[in-house]
Design a protein around this motif. Structure first.
Motif: not given
Ligand code: UTP
Length: 289
Positions: A189, A172, A232, A191
């Motif tokens: 964020l 992530g 994530t 992944e």
């Protein structure tokens, strides 16, 4: 009393990268020198002030429960043999009745699903998540650095390291905002992005402080990368509504979810031990030197 009193340890994964070793033995019970991975993570949390330990287990993982339980037969034999050092080693401080809880994940639907399985046990406050296959070490328990940031700023905090550009697809990855020393404001964020799409090289490495609001998002059951419910993805949705920061981990880190990482951890930690004689020469022999 610390602000983060509960930690969740997801140990429900199949551990396919270590088959056949993990057919009957949980990945988290694989040893680094003479201690299973899960014990390093539990000790890190305990030393950072955590008092309640929630394990998300699965079928075939009962060795984790047994490991943190008393074993009266073994204790009796060790006591009779006068092996008091060993006796101390098998009894872990802080593991008292009522402070450990085990929840079965039932279906291995991903890390996000594993964390969601703890929703009735985390209370109303922030909680920690530690992935035992990430072995982090430092001058102080690495989780304590996250707790410090949480106590300063509040909200969610993750641990990151800087990875090579070509490795972003294994983690992530944080989209950074303001960077202040080891603290990074998290603006997004992603992944496992391809290197070309990665917003940075700051990769999340298995330590989290999360606000309980994450549970509602995980409960929606969105399927993400790899067909799994990704932690994530739910964390990304918290950004903006709550503070979200990362701490750059200083110290060593071993990816013990991979064979090479587990081997490296074993060699590195064995080399540090005064009670183990001949490790260096054994490594040299293995290298054919
Ligand atoms: P991994 O992605 O390393 O998966 O999970 P895994 O199944 O453990 O291992 P491989 O890739 O098949 O070899 C990261 C962490 O999330 C937990 C794992 O136990 C590990 O600590 N996890 C993963 C769960 O608890 N449940 C899941 O459904 C998936």
């Amino acid at each position: 009393m610390g602000s983060v009193r509960t930690a969740v340890f997801p140990v429900g994964g199949l551990g396919t990268r270590f088959l056949p070793a993990t057919k009957a033995v949980p990945k988290e019970m694989l040893p680094v020198v003479d201690k299973p991975l899960i014990q390093y993570a539990v000790e890190e949390a305990r030393d950072a002030g955590v008092e309640h330990f929630v394990f998300i287990t699965a079928s075939g993982k009962s060795a984790v429960e047994d490991h943190f339980d008393r074993n009266f037969e073994l204790e009796t034999v060790l006591a009779q043999q006068g092996k008091h050092d060993l006796l101390r080693h098998i009894l872990m401080d802080g593991m008292v009745p009522g402070r450990l809880a085990y929840v079965r994940q039932m279906d291995p639907l991903g890390l996000g699903h594993a964390v969601w399985c703890a929703r009735h046990l985390i209370g109303n406050g922030p909680f920690a998540v530690l992935l035992a296959d990430e072995l982090l070490r430092g001058d102080r328990p690495p989780l304590a650095d996250l707790i410090d940031v949480h106590e300063d700023i509040g909200g969610n905090v993750v641990s990151v390291i800087e990875v090579a550009a070509e490795d972003t697809g294994s983690y992530g990855i944080v989209k950074p905002g303001r960077i202040d020393g080891r603290r990074i404001e998290v603006r997004g964020l992603v992944e496992k992005p391809d290197p070309a799409d990665a917003p940075s090289q700051y990769a999340v490495v298995g330590r989290y402080i999360l606000e309980p609001a994450i549970m509602g998002l995980l409960g929606e059951g969105h399927i993400g990368a790899g067909g799994e419910i990704q932690l994530t993805d739910a964390m990304a949705r918290l950004i903006g509504g709550q503070p979200f920061n990362a701490v750059i981990h200083e110290g060593s880190r071993y990816d013990c979810g991979s064979k090479v990482g587990l081997l490296e951890a074993n060699v590195a930690l064995a080399l540090e031990r005064d009670d183990l004689v001949g490790v260096e020469s054994a490594v040299r022999r293995a290298l054919g030197d």
